[in-house]
Write a protein that holds these residues in place. Structure first.
Motif, PDB file in Angstrom:
ATOM      1  N   GLU A  79       0.827  -1.198   0.000  1.00  0.00           N
ATOM      2  CA  GLU A  79       0.000   0.000   0.000  1.00  0.00           C
ATOM      3  C   GLU A  79       0.866   1.253   0.000  1.00  0.00           C
ATOM      4  OE1 GLU A  79      -4.042  -0.432   2.167  1.00  0.00           O
ATOM      5  OE2 GLU A  79      -2.544  -1.391   3.441  1.00  0.00           O
ATOM      6  N   PRO A  80       0.666   2.151  -0.952  1.00  0.00           N
ATOM      7  CA  PRO A  80       1.403   3.420  -0.915  1.00  0.00           C
ATOM      8  C   PRO A  80       0.869   4.283   0.220  1.00  0.00           C
ATOM      9  CG  PRO A  80      -0.265   3.480  -2.634  1.00  0.00           C
ATOM     10  CD  PRO A  80      -0.287   2.080  -2.075  1.00  0.00           C
ATOM     11  N   ASP A  81       1.713   5.163   0.727  1.00  0.00           N
ATOM     12  CA  ASP A  81       1.275   6.074   1.782  1.00  0.00           C
ATOM     13  C   ASP A  81       0.558   7.247   1.126  1.00  0.00           C
ATOM     14  OD1 ASP A  81       0.829   7.695   3.912  1.00  0.00           O
ATOM     15  OD2 ASP A  81       2.893   7.754   4.620  1.00  0.00           O
ATOM     16  N   PHE A  82      -0.756   7.144   1.097  1.00  0.00           N
ATOM     17  CA  PHE A  82      -1.564   8.200   0.485  1.00  0.00           C
ATOM     18  C   PHE A  82      -1.309   9.536   1.163  1.00  0.00           C
ATOM     19  CE2 PHE A  82      -5.383  10.802   0.762  1.00  0.00           C
ATOM     20  CZ  PHE A  82      -5.760  10.928  -0.566  1.00  0.00           C
ATOM     21  N   SER A  83      -1.124   9.517   2.465  1.00  0.00           N
ATOM     22  CA  SER A  83      -1.039  10.771   3.215  1.00  0.00           C
ATOM     23  C   SER A  83       0.226  11.567   2.910  1.00  0.00           C
ATOM     24  CB  SER A  83      -1.137  10.495   4.715  1.00  0.00           C
ATOM     25  OG  SER A  83      -0.034   9.752   5.182  1.00  0.00           O
ATOM     26  N   GLU A  84       1.329  10.913   2.518  1.00  0.00           N
ATOM     27  CA  GLU A  84       2.563  11.645   2.250  1.00  0.00           C
ATOM     28  C   GLU A  84       2.701  12.086   0.791  1.00  0.00           C
ATOM     29  OE1 GLU A  84       5.907   9.238   3.237  1.00  0.00           O
ATOM     30  OE2 GLU A  84       5.716   7.934   1.464  1.00  0.00           O
ATOM     31  N   GLN A  85       1.748  11.656  -0.041  1.00  0.00           N
ATOM     32  CA  GLN A  85       1.786  12.074  -1.437  1.00  0.00           C
ATOM     33  C   GLN A  85       1.464  13.566  -1.554  1.00  0.00           C
ATOM     34  OE1 GLN A  85      -0.910   9.431  -3.460  1.00  0.00           O
ATOM     35  NE2 GLN A  85       0.335   7.620  -3.090  1.00  0.00           N
ATOM     36  N   ILE A  86       2.010  14.188  -2.599  1.00  0.00           N
ATOM     37  CA  ILE A  86       1.817  15.623  -2.820  1.00  0.00           C
ATOM     38  C   ILE A  86       0.495  15.865  -3.541  1.00  0.00           C
ATOM     39  CG2 ILE A  86       2.751  17.682  -3.936  1.00  0.00           C
ATOM     40  CD1 ILE A  86       4.359  16.661  -1.527  1.00  0.00           C
ATOM     41  N   CYS A  87      -0.269  16.815  -3.051  1.00  0.00           N
ATOM     42  CA  CYS A  87      -1.519  17.223  -3.701  1.00  0.00           C
ATOM     43  C   CYS A  87      -1.172  18.308  -4.715  1.00  0.00           C
ATOM     44  CB  CYS A  87      -2.500  17.738  -2.654  1.00  0.00           C
ATOM     45  SG  CYS A  87      -4.094  18.243  -3.345  1.00  0.00           S
ATOM     46  N   ALA A  88      -1.183  17.957  -5.996  1.00  0.00           N
ATOM     47  CA  ALA A  88      -0.679  18.849  -7.042  1.00  0.00           C
ATOM     48  C   ALA A  88      -1.446  20.161  -7.121  1.00  0.00           C
ATOM     49  CB  ALA A  88      -0.731  18.124  -8.389  1.00  0.00           C
ATOM     50  N   GLU A  89      -2.757  20.164  -6.855  1.00  0.00           N
ATOM     51  CA  GLU A  89      -3.567  21.367  -7.013  1.00  0.00           C
ATOM     52  C   GLU A  89      -3.471  22.317  -5.823  1.00  0.00           C
ATOM     53  OE1 GLU A  89      -4.557  18.262  -7.152  1.00  0.00           O
ATOM     54  OE2 GLU A  89      -6.027  17.874  -8.736  1.00  0.00           O
ATOM     55  N   ALA A  90      -2.831  21.868  -4.747  1.00  0.00           N
ATOM     56  CA  ALA A  90      -2.866  22.632  -3.507  1.00  0.00           C
ATOM     57  C   ALA A  90      -1.743  23.665  -3.422  1.00  0.00           C
ATOM     58  CB  ALA A  90      -2.778  21.693  -2.315  1.00  0.00           C
ATOM     59  N   ARG A 108      -7.954   4.606   7.613  1.00  0.00           N
ATOM     60  CA  ARG A 108      -8.853   4.287   6.508  1.00  0.00           C
ATOM     61  C   ARG A 108      -8.125   4.389   5.170  1.00  0.00           C
ATOM     62  NH1 ARG A 108     -13.214   7.765   4.040  1.00  0.00           N
ATOM     63  NH2 ARG A 108     -12.343   6.547   2.341  1.00  0.00           N
ATOM     64  N   ASP A 109      -8.720   3.795   4.152  1.00  0.00           N
ATOM     65  CA  ASP A 109      -8.156   3.823   2.798  1.00  0.00           C
ATOM     66  C   ASP A 109      -8.789   4.989   2.047  1.00  0.00           C
ATOM     67  OD1 ASP A 109      -7.226   3.422   0.261  1.00  0.00           O
ATOM     68  OD2 ASP A 109      -7.679   1.273   0.203  1.00  0.00           O
ATOM     69  N   TYR A 110      -8.015   6.057   1.849  1.00  0.00           N
ATOM     70  CA  TYR A 110      -8.547   7.261   1.204  1.00  0.00           C
ATOM     71  C   TYR A 110      -8.671   7.112  -0.306  1.00  0.00           C
ATOM     72  CZ  TYR A 110      -8.330   9.765   5.587  1.00  0.00           C
ATOM     73  OH  TYR A 110      -8.552  10.170   6.883  1.00  0.00           O
ATOM     74  N   ARG A 111      -8.241   5.972  -0.836  1.00  0.00           N
ATOM     75  CA  ARG A 111      -8.472   5.724  -2.267  1.00  0.00           C
ATOM     76  C   ARG A 111      -9.905   5.267  -2.520  1.00  0.00           C
ATOM     77  NH1 ARG A 111      -4.021   1.360  -3.199  1.00  0.00           N
ATOM     78  NH2 ARG A 111      -5.030   0.692  -1.268  1.00  0.00           N
ATOM     79  N   LYS A 112     -10.597   4.851  -1.455  1.00  0.00           N
ATOM     80  CA  LYS A 112     -11.994   4.445  -1.572  1.00  0.00           C
ATOM     81  C   LYS A 112     -12.881   5.679  -1.476  1.00  0.00           C
ATOM     82  CE  LYS A 112     -10.548   0.161  -1.338  1.00  0.00           C
ATOM     83  NZ  LYS A 112     -10.443  -0.677  -2.555  1.00  0.00           N
ATOM     84  N   SER A 113     -14.003   5.636  -2.159  1.00  0.00           N
ATOM     85  CA  SER A 113     -14.859   6.822  -2.272  1.00  0.00           C
ATOM     86  C   SER A 113     -15.804   7.013  -1.096  1.00  0.00           C
ATOM     87  CB  SER A 113     -15.674   6.755  -3.563  1.00  0.00           C
ATOM     88  OG  SER A 113     -16.500   5.597  -3.588  1.00  0.00           O
TER      89      SER A 113
END
Length: 582
Positions: free
Chosen positions: A156-167, A307-312
């Motif tokens: 599982e990739p760490d969703f939380s440490e990924q960069i939010c490009a639009e922010a 939680r898994d933030y890739r889920k909607s």
């Protein structure tokens, strides 16, 4: 999950859009392939297609439309008036949560059934007849080795440490940042942290990197409008129902603020319908809340962090007068399941997010949050938190508001008050005490039983292999049922004699089986023989007859002694009356 229209489905391509079309005229798609001899034919069933779609990234099975593009509506009676049952059957057989809905073509009113299938959890494969399936052309075939290995080796990739490009930094909420800084300063004991600029503080916590903003920063301190737009799945839905049987909620509130502004508002909403169970027993005067703040916050914090933030789907909290149900997307973190939830340290799904919540004192990074949930709940005499409704796609915990054992709550509170700070009861101690209370002879962990016995919190009975434990006398005193304590302990010879002698006085004789009924489970067969022999040696009872017909009776000598004693007592009482002493 989004519902597609017939027009949208008609334009989809099977391979590109992960969709499987079946005409299903008259509802003729087999559910599980039963009745077909060849494996390749059995696989072409609802269960087989769902396994394939789940393994290959999720998608949908559409029944009632032709497989040729553009897909003409043929109509189907599949699962007519039985959509709920079909969802239940699929979950029962595969543990895959599908969403099923029906559509009707406007011109012809022909019916189409759509089964939405989620993507497999990271590293998890699903099988039909013990075979993982994948689609090759028009066939469902056993998965090749390359695809099989690529799935089971997923991490599982760490969703939380990924960069939010639009922010940009402007999408972060200064008030929420202030709360984060204050909590971090207090937890770390570093007052100077409050004097840092917002950018410097977030940089030190690795929430931002120069002008780059991480997903964790958005979730924790992002402005509500940007957060709702970028990560709508980060919302928390709180539903209240007056009864557990009703489907529609009586009240529903949506919380879409960043975490450091959301968590207090959410607790206030839950607490507004909270209540207390009063405990009033001698020196023990306290209230047990229906919903303990420490427990509820810990459950919600864990749901947010893991939680898994890739889920909607959002975090959903269902509150009832007598229980609270919290569900969040994604199964347990790697290595964790229901059986080891208290003993195995997990790898956080969102490591950066969990790290920040740990540094601010919100959650325990070491995984002790679950310990605290169980510790507080069981200490209050409530049923243990129920995680049995969880699966690979969701974690669900059910918390009961009802106190099933007030005496146990008082017993634990007394013990914790009297124990020194370095020797307070752990969650595993309390679990062991619960095991004994609920009928176990020895706790699962025997070393804990020895420790609790040494602390005076368990009574040890029997010897060698017959050793067992019961809760101490004080618990039964709180319970107000000393007879239960008496039933739980072995009788000594005095207790044995006090029951057997009056029985023999009344009925004259008794066989061994009759004596067994009189003393019940208080005396083992071995002790029964020992006590009888001691009473014979003392000249109280005797026996006659062979083993099968043997009877026991009071000796004449004992009867004479008792008669003399009774006369002496009578004479003594009469003399005391004459002297005016009674």
């Amino acid at each position: 999950m989004r519902k597609y229209s017939i027009e949208e489905l008609q334009m989809m391509r099977e391979s590109e859009d992960h969709v499987e079309f079946k005409s299903g005229i008259g509802g003729n798609i087999s559910y599980n392939g039963a009745g077909k001899e060849k494996p390749k034919d059995r696989r072409r069933c609802i269960i087989g297609y769902i396994v394939d779609l789940c393994n290959e990234g999720g998608g949908r099975l559409v029944i009632g439309m032709h497989d040729k593009h553009p897909h003409k509506v043929t109509g189907t009676k599949q699962a007519e008036d039985g959509i709920g049952q079909l969802e239940s059957d699929i979950y029962r057989d595969l543990k895959i949560r599908t969403v099923i809905y029906e559509l009707f073509e406007e011109q012809t009113n022909k019916r189409v059934l759509v089964i939405e299938v989620p993507q497999h959890p990271t590293g998890k494969l699903y099988k039909y007849e013990d075979v993982p399936l994948m689609r090759v052309g028009e066939e469902l075939l056993p998965m090749d080795d390359k695809t099989y290995l690529s799935i089971i080796q997923e991490q599982e990739p760490d969703f939380s440490e990924q960069i939010c490009a639009e922010a940009t930094f402007n999408v972060l909420d200064p008030i929420a940042i202030g709360v984060l800084k204050e909590k971090c300063s207090r937890k770390q004991g570093n007052k100077s942290f409050m004097s840092l600029s917002d950018k410097q503080a977030l940089s030190d916590l690795h929430l931002i990197d120069g002008e780059k903003i991480t997903n964790a920063a958005i979730l924790l301190v992002g402005k509500e409008d940007f957060l709702s737009k970028k990560f709508p799945q980060a919302k928390v839905m709180l539903e209240y129902r007056n009864t557990e049987s009703q489907i529609n909620f009586d009240n529903r509130r949506q919380f879409s603020q960043p975490f450091f502004l959301l968590i207090d508002k959410l607790w206030e909403a839950i607490n507004s319908r909270n209540g207390n169970i009063p405990i009033r027993e001698g020196a023990y005067v306290f209230d047990i809340p229906y919903f303990n703040e420490e427990v509820i916050r810990e459950v919600i914090d864990n749901a947010f962090a893991h939680r898994d933030y890739r889920k909607s789907s959002e975090i959903v909290i269902k509150q009832y007068p007598t229980k609270l149900v919290v569900t969040n997307a994604g199964g347990f973190p790697a290595g964790v399941n229901i059986s080891n939830i208290l003993t195995v340290p997990s790898t956080p799904r969102n490591r950066l997010l969990a790290d920040i919540l740990s540094k601010t004192g919100i959650v325990e990074r070491s995984g002790q949050g679950i310990d605290r949930i169980f510790h507080y709940t069981l200490s209050e005499g409530k049923p243990e938190p129920d995680y049995t409704h969880s699966d690979d796609f969701n974690v669900t915990v059910v918390l009961s508001a009802m106190v099933k054992d007030k005496a146990f709550a008082m017993f634990i509170q007394k013990a914790q008050f009297e124990l020194p700070d370095n020797n307070k009861l752990s969650v595993f101690d309390i679990l062991a005490l619960c095991e004994i209370r609920d009928g176990a002879k020895v706790p699962s962990n025997k070393q804990i039983a020895i420790r609790l016995h040494d602390l005076g919190l368990l009574d040890k009975k029997g010897k060698t292999r017959a050793t067992y434990y019961i809760l101490p006398r004080v618990y039964y005193e709180f319970l107000g049922d000393m007879s239960a304590y008496s039933k739980a302990v072995d009788w000594d010879i005095s207790q044995f004699a006090n029951v057997v002698i009056p029985y023999l006085e009344r009925y004259g004789t008794a066989k061994r089986a009759e004596l067994n009924k009189v003393v019940g489970s208080h005396v083992s067969d071995k002790m029964m023989r020992t006590y009888i022999e001691r009473l014979r040696e003392q000249g109280v009872i005797d026996k006659r007859g062979q083993t099968s017909d043997r009877e026991y009776f009071l000796t004449d000598n004992y009867k004479s002694r008792i008669e003399v004693l009774r006369k002496a007592i009578t004479v003594g009482l009469n003399k005391m009356k004459e002297d005016g002493e009674i």
